[in-house]
Design an enzyme around this catalytic site. Structure first.
Site, PDB file in Angstrom:
ATOM      1  N   ARG A 102       0.874  -1.182   0.000  1.00 49.45           N
ATOM      2  CA  ARG A 102       0.000   0.000   0.000  1.00 49.45           C
ATOM      3  C   ARG A 102       0.900   1.217   0.000  1.00 49.45           C
ATOM      4  NH1 ARG A 102      -5.226   1.467   3.614  1.00 49.45           N
ATOM      5  NH2 ARG A 102      -6.073   0.085   2.041  1.00 49.45           N
ATOM      6  N   HIS A 129      -7.510   0.854  -6.286  1.00 46.59           N
ATOM      7  CA  HIS A 129      -7.701  -0.005  -5.115  1.00 46.59           C
ATOM      8  C   HIS A 129      -8.351  -1.314  -5.584  1.00 46.59           C
ATOM      9  CE1 HIS A 129      -7.907  -1.155  -1.069  1.00 46.59           C
ATOM     10  NE2 HIS A 129      -8.741  -0.269  -0.559  1.00 46.59           N
ATOM     11  N   GLN A 132     -10.106  -3.911  -3.072  1.00 45.28           N
ATOM     12  CA  GLN A 132     -11.391  -3.427  -2.582  1.00 45.28           C
ATOM     13  C   GLN A 132     -12.485  -3.673  -3.616  1.00 45.28           C
ATOM     14  OE1 GLN A 132     -12.232  -1.746   0.493  1.00 45.28           O
ATOM     15  NE2 GLN A 132     -14.252  -2.273  -0.303  1.00 45.28           N
ATOM     16  N   ASP A 219     -17.188   7.517  -1.469  1.00 42.92           N
ATOM     17  CA  ASP A 219     -15.930   7.355  -0.733  1.00 42.92           C
ATOM     18  C   ASP A 219     -15.580   8.714  -0.136  1.00 42.92           C
ATOM     19  OD1 ASP A 219     -13.521   6.340   0.249  1.00 42.92           O
ATOM     20  OD2 ASP A 219     -12.470   6.504  -1.664  1.00 42.92           O
ATOM     21  N   CYS A 259     -16.279   1.756   0.852  1.00 44.02           N
ATOM     22  CA  CYS A 259     -15.093   0.946   1.172  1.00 44.02           C
ATOM     23  C   CYS A 259     -14.657   1.126   2.623  1.00 44.02           C
ATOM     24  CB  CYS A 259     -13.961   1.279   0.213  1.00 44.02           C
ATOM     25  SG  CYS A 259     -13.297   2.940   0.378  1.00 44.02           S
ATOM     26  N   ARG A 287     -13.685  -8.431   1.858  1.00 40.13           N
ATOM     27  CA  ARG A 287     -12.264  -8.173   1.607  1.00 40.13           C
ATOM     28  C   ARG A 287     -11.454  -9.430   1.919  1.00 40.13           C
ATOM     29  NH1 ARG A 287     -10.150  -3.068   1.816  1.00 40.13           N
ATOM     30  NH2 ARG A 287      -8.311  -4.130   1.006  1.00 40.13           N
TER      31      ARG A 287
HETATM   32  N1   CP Z   1     -11.180   0.000   2.631  1.00 39.25           N
HETATM   33  C1   CP Z   1      -9.904  -0.099   3.051  1.00 39.25           C
HETATM   34  O1   CP Z   1      -8.976  -0.344   2.259  1.00 39.25           O
HETATM   35  O2   CP Z   1      -9.733   0.058   4.394  1.00 39.25           O
HETATM   36  P1   CP Z   1      -8.366   0.236   5.190  1.00 39.25           P
HETATM   37  O3   CP Z   1      -7.788   1.566   4.761  1.00 39.25           O
HETATM   38  O4   CP Z   1      -8.760   0.202   6.620  1.00 39.25           O
HETATM   39  O5   CP Z   1      -7.444  -0.884   4.813  1.00 39.25           O
HETATM   40  N1  NVA Z   2      -9.880   6.842  -1.209  1.00 38.25           N
HETATM   41  C1  NVA Z   2      -9.498   6.407   0.104  1.00 38.25           C
HETATM   42  C2  NVA Z   2      -9.760   4.954   0.271  1.00 38.25           C
HETATM   43  C3  NVA Z   2      -9.429   4.405   1.629  1.00 38.25           C
HETATM   44  C4  NVA Z   2      -9.608   2.924   1.729  1.00 38.25           C
HETATM   45  C5  NVA Z   2      -8.033   6.728   0.349  1.00 38.25           C
HETATM   46  O1  NVA Z   2      -7.227   6.533  -0.561  1.00 38.25           O
HETATM   47  O2  NVA Z   2      -7.701   7.179   1.444  1.00 38.25           O
END
Ligand code: CP
Ligand code: NVA
Length: 302
Positions: A102, A129, A132, A219, A259, A287
């Site tokens: 990530r 993502h 997700q 989101d 998400c 997930r």
């Molecule tokens: N939706 C998601 O990716 O959550 P986290 O940021 O908690 O991993």
């Molecule tokens: N768009 C958000 C998603 C978090 C899971 C971010 O990137 O922070």
């Protein structure tokens, strides 16, 4: 399929195979049927941003498959002190069977895949993502028994979630409509991909996007890394809330997906969120199953 870097790289058939396997693994988990398909394998989880769901679902997922996770926070790795990701990748690939990362830049994930020699899974970048959205498609298919022909709408920021939903939805035969403010549109490469699909619709009008939708997505307005833009974004997105007025445009039994984490009173009202909490937390649970399917697809038998 060697890696999961972005949904643009996957065929419709590959996505379908992951969703089918995810359904099977979910069934087996619920019925206590062991599925130690990754016995003795290790997956490294590199986090340059925070996480609740992604971290915990990958850690428990690999454990349930008979393998082990290594949580690698960028704060503790030498990456945090400037060691290039390329060197890190070449070292880790000698210890591990797969890497989930990530981070911010999509290029970093693509470089890791090119140099590492082991499967790389994108656990979120600024661009997309994919894990997700595989869970999201799984959740929608569970409710409706199909994806093809359903209308999905996405309301809000043209961010990583929007990019992946557009690609995943269109590849699976869904109609996808997206409402964002003019300066917050999805990525140009995604819009170019979507332009080949007559089922894609981009507008600045959230009510228009939500019309007759089977699934409503939203989101956060300020993603990780955009904390300093919070105020300006709150102004730009003021009309882009998923609330009763917006839900009235969607089909009466439309589902809502988020998400998470959700910011009640901003992109979604408390009322809409709680009315659809079962669907949203099923999405969060999925997930686990979807990512187990991704790990098995990429790491079993290697
Ligand atoms: N939706 C998601 O990716 O959550 P986290 O940021 O908690 O991993
Ligand atoms: N768009 C958000 C998603 C978090 C899971 C971010 O990137 O922070």
């Amino acid at each position: 399929m060697k890696h999961l870097l972005k949904l643009l790289d996957l065929s419709t058939e590959e996505i379908k195979e992951i969703l089918d396997l995810a359904d099977q693994l979910k069934y087996e988990k619920k019925h206590n049927i062991p599925h130690k398909l990754l016995e003795g394998k290790s997956v490294g989880l590199i986090f340059q941003k925070s996480s609740t769901r992604t971290r915990v679902s990958f850690e428990t997922g690999i454990y349930q498959l008979g393998g082990q996770p290594l949580f690698l926070s960028a704060r503790d790795l030498q990456i945090g002190r400037g060691e290039p990701v390329q060197d890190t990748a070449r070292v880790l690939s000698r210890y591990l069977d797969g890497i989930m990362i990530r981070t911010y830049e999509q290029k970093e994930v693509e470089d890791l895949a090119e140099l590492g020699g082991i499967p790389v899974i994108n656990g979120l970048t600024d661009f997309c993502h994919p894990c997700q959205v595989l869970a999201d498609l799984m959740t929608i298919r569970e409710k409706y028994g199909k994806l093809e022909g359903l209308k999905m709408c996405y309301i809000g920021d043209g961010n990583n979630m929007a990019n992946s939903l557009i690609v995943g939805g269109l590849k699976m035969g869904m109609k996808v409509s997206v409402a964002t403010p003019k300066n917050y549109r999805p990525d140009a490469s995604v819009l170019e991909f979507a332009s080949a699909y007559p089922e894609f619709f981009l507008t600045e009008n959230p009510l228009e996007a939500a019309k007759d939708a089977d699934v409503v997505f939203t989101d956060t307005w300020a993603s990780m890394g955009q904390e300093s833009e919070k105020e300006e974004r709150a102004k730009a997105f003021a009309g882009y809330q998923v609330n009763d007025m917006l839900m009235a445009e969607a089909k009466p039994d439309a589902m809502v997906q988020h998400c998470l984490p959700a910011y009640r009173g901003q992109e979604i009202t408390e009322k809409v969120f709680e009315e659809h909490a079962d669907e949203i937390f099923e999405e969060a649970e999925n997930r686990l199953h979807a990512q187990k399917a991704v790990m098995v697809t990429l790491m079993a038998g290697k």
